[in-house]
Design a protein around this motif. Structure first.
Motif, PDB file in Angstrom:
ATOM      1  N   GLU A 133       6.042 -10.016  15.118  1.00 24.43           N
ATOM      2  CA  GLU A 133       6.133 -11.338  14.490  1.00 24.43           C
ATOM      3  C   GLU A 133       7.572 -11.722  14.171  1.00 24.43           C
ATOM      4  OE1 GLU A 133       3.406 -13.258  14.162  1.00 24.43           O
ATOM      5  OE2 GLU A 133       2.399 -11.605  15.208  1.00 24.43           O
ATOM      6  N   ASP A 134       8.482 -10.779  14.324  1.00 27.63           N
ATOM      7  CA  ASP A 134       9.890 -11.033  14.000  1.00 27.63           C
ATOM      8  C   ASP A 134      10.763 -10.892  15.242  1.00 27.63           C
ATOM      9  OD1 ASP A 134       9.391 -11.438  11.290  1.00 27.63           O
ATOM     10  OD2 ASP A 134       9.616  -9.301  10.817  1.00 27.63           O
ATOM     11  N   LEU A 135      11.899 -11.566  15.214  1.00 28.02           N
ATOM     12  CA  LEU A 135      12.937 -11.417  16.221  1.00 28.02           C
ATOM     13  C   LEU A 135      14.138 -10.736  15.572  1.00 28.02           C
ATOM     14  CD1 LEU A 135      12.780 -14.958  17.886  1.00 28.02           C
ATOM     15  CD2 LEU A 135      11.918 -12.814  18.847  1.00 28.02           C
ATOM     16  N   CYS A 136      15.000 -10.185  16.412  1.00 23.72           N
ATOM     17  CA  CYS A 136      16.227  -9.605  15.879  1.00 23.72           C
ATOM     18  C   CYS A 136      17.393  -9.962  16.783  1.00 23.72           C
ATOM     19  CB  CYS A 136      16.115  -8.092  15.721  1.00 23.72           C
ATOM     20  SG  CYS A 136      16.093  -7.181  17.266  1.00 23.72           S
ATOM     21  N   GLY A 137      18.567  -9.926  16.200  1.00 20.96           N
ATOM     22  CA  GLY A 137      19.777 -10.235  16.956  1.00 20.96           C
ATOM     23  C   GLY A 137      20.992  -9.711  16.223  1.00 20.96           C
ATOM     24  N   ARG A 138      22.177 -10.117  16.678  1.00 19.57           N
ATOM     25  CA  ARG A 138      23.428  -9.624  16.122  1.00 19.57           C
ATOM     26  C   ARG A 138      24.327 -10.772  15.701  1.00 19.57           C
ATOM     27  NH1 ARG A 138      23.633  -3.956  15.406  1.00 19.57           N
ATOM     28  NH2 ARG A 138      21.802  -3.294  16.551  1.00 19.57           N
ATOM     29  N   THR A 139      25.032 -10.563  14.597  1.00 20.30           N
ATOM     30  CA  THR A 139      26.029 -11.523  14.158  1.00 20.30           C
ATOM     31  C   THR A 139      27.327 -11.293  14.933  1.00 20.30           C
ATOM     32  OG1 THR A 139      26.936 -10.085  12.453  1.00 20.30           O
ATOM     33  CG2 THR A 139      25.048 -11.448  11.839  1.00 20.30           C
ATOM     34  N   LYS A 145       9.626 -15.132  13.962  1.00 14.96           N
ATOM     35  CA  LYS A 145       9.536 -15.762  15.283  1.00 14.96           C
ATOM     36  C   LYS A 145       8.918 -17.159  15.107  1.00 14.96           C
ATOM     37  CE  LYS A 145       8.080 -13.134  18.623  1.00 14.96           C
ATOM     38  NZ  LYS A 145       7.132 -12.387  19.506  1.00 14.96           N
ATOM     39  N   GLU A 146       9.770 -18.154  14.953  1.00 11.48           N
ATOM     40  CA  GLU A 146       9.325 -19.530  14.723  1.00 11.48           C
ATOM     41  C   GLU A 146      10.093 -20.484  15.627  1.00 11.48           C
ATOM     42  OE1 GLU A 146       8.522 -19.078   9.890  1.00 11.48           O
ATOM     43  OE2 GLU A 146      10.406 -19.962  10.633  1.00 11.48           O
ATOM     44  N   ASP A 147       9.472 -21.617  15.934  1.00 13.34           N
ATOM     45  CA  ASP A 147      10.187 -22.651  16.662  1.00 13.34           C
ATOM     46  C   ASP A 147      11.298 -23.208  15.784  1.00 13.34           C
ATOM     47  OD1 ASP A 147       8.346 -22.187  18.597  1.00 13.34           O
ATOM     48  OD2 ASP A 147       7.381 -24.161  18.513  1.00 13.34           O
ATOM     49  N   VAL A 148      12.391 -23.614  16.415  1.00 14.51           N
ATOM     50  CA  VAL A 148      13.538 -24.135  15.666  1.00 14.51           C
ATOM     51  C   VAL A 148      13.996 -25.454  16.263  1.00 14.51           C
ATOM     52  CG1 VAL A 148      14.356 -21.855  14.956  1.00 14.51           C
ATOM     53  CG2 VAL A 148      15.164 -22.839  17.107  1.00 14.51           C
ATOM     54  N   HIS A 149      14.822 -26.177  15.537  1.00 13.97           N
ATOM     55  CA  HIS A 149      15.391 -27.423  16.025  1.00 13.97           C
ATOM     56  C   HIS A 149      16.385 -27.139  17.145  1.00 13.97           C
ATOM     57  CE1 HIS A 149      13.549 -29.728  12.830  1.00 13.97           C
ATOM     58  NE2 HIS A 149      14.033 -28.875  11.931  1.00 13.97           N
ATOM     59  N   VAL A 150      16.410 -28.052  18.110  1.00 19.21           N
ATOM     60  CA  VAL A 150      17.357 -27.904  19.219  1.00 19.21           C
ATOM     61  C   VAL A 150      18.780 -27.985  18.691  1.00 19.21           C
ATOM     62  CG1 VAL A 150      18.126 -28.864  21.405  1.00 19.21           C
ATOM     63  CG2 VAL A 150      15.695 -28.891  20.815  1.00 19.21           C
TER      64      VAL A 150
END
Length: 598
Positions: free
Chosen positions: A515-521, A531-536
């Motif tokens: 249900e979650d995403l991960c990434g790096r700063t 994990k949700e839709d976001v604004h373009v």
């Protein structure tokens, strides 16, 4: 295979000549007998010489070029072996399985080795059970890393013996640092290995595998003063292609007293700038969003391949630092390369690892501060906080010089995040030395640390000149204390990011929840978000799903010593970061702060 079987008789004369006295009895004339013997002997010798001439020559066993010519910089080295037919060098769709241990250089070495084998018709498999060839890319930096390989070899050998005789026999190979350091043990210890290839011998893998098919162990661990694999385009296997590692130099000249790398990887040599730029452009065209420049001593990069632009200026060091070798002159330096690489695509992040603190002159720091796509994160290995221990380690700096460098970095790059390496329990380390290390950790304020208990390596300066006199239990206790302090400082530094908006490069689903995403700063800190839709765009009303490789603005809501948590706001880009993001301190690497001994 039949051809290989014919090689053995080349070196033995199978005909046994009887004593002359016994042959003479068969002839009426002693003279005739002597003439016949000479003729037959000459015929046998000529036949032997003819067969020998078709086998390997001395040059086949010498690494490098013929003495009478030098290779042009852009000329590919010859991989032809006259005593093996091309057919024997081909893989014929045999499946290769790689296991990679240790640092990111080994990940890159795996990509290079696979590129070479792929061109010879081998196939790669992700399933060990399907493998015809199993290659372990190994690390020798610490004893525990080597023990892991020994244990794995026992498992693979048991699997090899269980193979049905109707199957193609499994071949087991050791690549990398351990192959060079422990070649005799690997070849002799219970015959666990079929192929050994050192870090500079990957071009020779097809021949080594062909020789092993003949039932012989095959080994090439020669180190090179020139090999950079500049003409070998690695086959990158980054997750869905969003990031990639690019090797820019190999080897190390620093000769720190605890380190085995100069003995397993050889002397420093740098890949030509044009070759690196070509690979980075290719990766950018493929949609890669992050490139990490790799080297054992990455910021010591010095390309001398083009004499017209080399110059003769002395290499600049960080103030207060020195080396065990004479000052090097000429060549395109790391700042030149970093400048050119960062200009290829403004939307591709550029990182580099692993550097040495001595090679951070101001021009490198100014470039990092000014260029938007060069990450504001620096790995700054300290190893100890005690000047006395640093001297024994032959690091070339004092505690005071290191802290001066840290202050200079923070002044020139206010938003920088720092990571470091530390060794607990080095030869002669006292309790006071250990306390100085703890105080350095507190004073600098790192986001991430890689901490290990010292394990002595053969061949190193420490092995020959120093005594490993800190008890194991003391090493472990000091290591645990360093880890505790590091975690506390990392949590404090990361907590300062709560409320900020960070630009995150999305890597995929979180390991703990689909249900979650991960990434790096930018500072290489792991960020987890729903994990949700976001604004373009931040001002747009339409929303879209988030994909791997997207840049996303994330509002940081909580933090611990290992990661940040937040909520995604909108898609973004590196070029838009300055508009939408508040400046952040950040951090480095996958797992986190402190890793115990490998």
């Amino acid at each position: 295979m039949e051809y290989l079987k014919t090689l053995k008789p080349i070196f033995t004369v199978t005909q046994h000549w009887p004593p002359v006295s016994r042959i003479q009895a068969r002839y009426c004339s002693r003279l005739a007998s002597a003439v016949d013997i000479v003729r037959e002997k000459k015929k046998t010798v000529d036949k032997f010489k003819s067969r020998l001439s078709s086998g390997p020559s001395f040059q086949d066993f010498v690494k490098g070029l013929p003495a009478n010519r030098s290779r042009a910089a852009d000329e590919e080295p010859s991989e032809k072996h006259d005593y093996l037919s091309e057919g024997l060098l081909m893989g014929h769709s045999r499946k290769v399985y790689f296991e990679t241990y240790g640092c990111q250089m080994n990940v890159n070495d795996t990509e290079i080795a696979w590129s070479i084998l792929q061109k010879k018709g081998y196939q790669r498999t992700a399933h060990l059970s399907e493998a015809d060839v199993v290659l372990l890319v190994t690390c020798s930096v610490r004893e525990k890393a080597e023990q892991t390989i020994w244990n794995r070899l026992q498992q693979l050998t048991a699997m090899k013996r269980k193979r049905l005789k109707t199957h193609t026999p499994m071949k087991i190979g050791i690549l990398g640092c351990m192959a060079e350091r422990l070649k005799m043990e690997l070849l002799e210890r219970e015959k666990l290995v079929d192929v050994l290839a050192g870090p500079d011998a990957y071009r020779d893998l097809p021949r080594l595998l062909a020789v092993s098919d003949g039932g012989q162990q095959a080994c090439n661990v020669l180190l090179s003063l020139e090999e950079t694999y500049a003409d070998v385009m690695p086959v990158h296997h980054a997750p869905r292609g969003h990031s990639a590692f690019v090797s820019i130099m190999r080897g190390c000249d620093n000769m720190c007293s605890y380190c085995i790398v100069p003995f397993t990887r050889g002397r420093e040599r740098s890949r030509p700038v044009r070759s690196i730029l070509e690979e980075v452009r290719m990766l950018s065209d493929q949609g890669v969003k992050e490139v990490t420049l790799l080297g054992q001593n990455v910021n010591s990069y010095r390309d001398t391949s083009d004499e017209q632009v080399c110059g003769s200026d002395a290499t600049k060091l960080s103030r207060g630092f020195k080396t065990v070798y004479q000052t090097k002159r000429g060549g395109l330096r790391f700042s030149d390369l970093l400048d050119q690489v960062s200009r290829i695509d403004p939307d591709v992040r550029i990182r580099f690892t692993s550097p040495h603190p001595k090679d951070f002159p101001d021009e490198v720091l100014h470039l990092i501060a000014e260029r938007g796509n060069i990450c504001k994160q620096i790995h700054l290995p300290a190893q100890s906080g005690s000047s006395r221990v640093l001297k024994a380690m032959r690091r070339g700096y004092t505690r005071e010089a290191y802290l001066d460098l840290v202050r200079n970095i923070k002044q020139l790059i206010p938003d920088v995040s720092l990571s470091s390496d530390f060794i607990s329990g080095f030869c002669g380390e006292t309790e006071d030395d250990h306390q100085q290390t703890l105080s350095l950790i507190r004073e600098v304020g790192y986001n991430v640390g890689f901490l290990f208990a010292y394990s002595m390596r053969k061949k190193t300066h420490a092995f020959h000149r120093l005594q490993d006199d800190v008890p194991v239990e003391v090493k472990q206790r000091r290591l645990e204390e360093c880890i505790t302090v590091f975690r506390g400082e990392a949590e404090r530094v990361n907590a300062a990011l709560i409320g900020s908006t960070q630009l995150v490069l999305v890597e995929g689903e979180s390991k703990r929840s689909a249900e979650d995403l991960c990434g790096r700063t930018d500072g290489n800190m792991k960020v987890i978000f729903p994990k949700e839709d976001v604004h373009v765009q931040p001002t747009a009303f339409s929303t879209v799903p988030i994909s791997v490789g997207d840049y996303v603005l994330v509002k940081i809501l909580s933090a611990n010593s290992q990661s940040l948590r937040g909520r995604a706001l909108s898609l973004s880009s590196l070029r838009a970061r300055e508009v939408h993001c508040r400046t952040p301190p950040e951090d480095q690497r996958d797992e986190h702060v402190a890793h115990t001994q490998l």
